[in-house]
Scaffold this active site. Sequence first.
Site, PDB file in Angstrom:
ATOM      1  N   CYS A 102      -3.793 -32.342  26.927  1.00 19.54           N
ATOM      2  CA  CYS A 102      -2.890 -32.764  25.857  1.00 19.54           C
ATOM      3  C   CYS A 102      -3.725 -32.691  24.595  1.00 19.54           C
ATOM      4  O   CYS A 102      -4.601 -33.532  24.399  1.00 19.54           O
ATOM      5  CB  CYS A 102      -2.348 -34.174  26.055  1.00 19.54           C
ATOM      6  SG  CYS A 102      -1.379 -34.713  24.620  1.00 19.54           S
ATOM      7  N   CYS A 105      -3.032 -35.967  22.194  1.00 19.65           N
ATOM      8  CA  CYS A 105      -3.485 -37.311  22.559  1.00 19.65           C
ATOM      9  C   CYS A 105      -3.822 -37.340  24.044  1.00 19.65           C
ATOM     10  O   CYS A 105      -4.851 -36.814  24.453  1.00 19.65           O
ATOM     11  CB  CYS A 105      -2.461 -38.375  22.169  1.00 19.65           C
ATOM     12  SG  CYS A 105      -0.779 -38.021  22.682  1.00 19.65           S
ATOM     13  N   SER A 106      -2.987 -37.925  24.858  1.00 24.96           N
ATOM     14  CA  SER A 106      -3.369 -38.091  26.269  1.00 24.96           C
ATOM     15  C   SER A 106      -2.159 -38.036  27.179  1.00 24.96           C
ATOM     16  O   SER A 106      -2.128 -38.702  28.205  1.00 24.96           O
ATOM     17  CB  SER A 106      -4.093 -39.425  26.441  1.00 24.96           C
ATOM     18  OG  SER A 106      -3.249 -40.473  25.990  1.00 24.96           O
ATOM     19  N   CYS A 107      -1.133 -37.264  26.819  1.00 31.07           N
ATOM     20  CA  CYS A 107       0.051 -37.157  27.668  1.00 31.07           C
ATOM     21  C   CYS A 107      -0.378 -36.680  29.055  1.00 31.07           C
ATOM     22  O   CYS A 107      -1.165 -35.749  29.192  1.00 31.07           O
ATOM     23  CB  CYS A 107       1.066 -36.194  27.060  1.00 31.07           C
ATOM     24  SG  CYS A 107       1.741 -36.810  25.501  1.00 31.07           S
TER      25      CYS A 107
HETATM   26 FE    FE Z   1      -0.187 -36.625  24.216  1.00 27.51          FE
END
Ligand code: FE
Length: 200
Positions: A102, A105-107
């Site tokens: 991602c 961010c951190s999906c």
């Molecule tokens: Fe994300």
Amino acid sequence: MEEEHSELSNVERRVRALETVMTQKGYIDPAALDVLIDTYQTKVGPRNGARVVARAWVDPAFRERLLRDATAAIAELGYSGRQGEHMIAVANAPGRHNVVVCTLCSCYPWPVLGLPPVWYKSAPYRSRVVRDPRGVLAEFGVTLPASTEIRVWDSTAEVRYLVIPERPTGTEGLSEDALAALVTRDSMIGTGLARAVGET
Ligand code: FE
């Protein structure tokens, strides 16, 4: 989409604030919390994804459904929920390797992989895997033939990816459970391969 990303970091901020307060008041031990989080990152969470992959390895019809509509196929095994609403499964094959990131961010697909590992959320991984996937994979100990095409999939609030690693050779006689034990978290992100038989 942007809203969803910032909503997630807002949740993270609130969790951090709660953790700080509870630690200061002596309600929780941060070390115990780390153990708990590590358990969800490496053990409990990814076992769901491993069962999905093992089923895809033994059941060609399920594999087909998984590649066509991953969200529905994964729900057949009882895994669904937040951050797993729009799943896409991408299958490795000889000459083709998939890896997930991602960049914003951190999906991450929570229902099948649990919590994302720290490196997945790190800025170096997010930027470098796009520019130099082969180099990043080598750092994870994955060296692919130069002829293997590497596809990098960028997760968003809209879609989450699950890599179906190649089934290791010599596993023809194994049960679905035994096969699932070979499926590591990293192999479903694409920064690893499924374990060989006998490899721990
Ligand atoms: Fe994300």
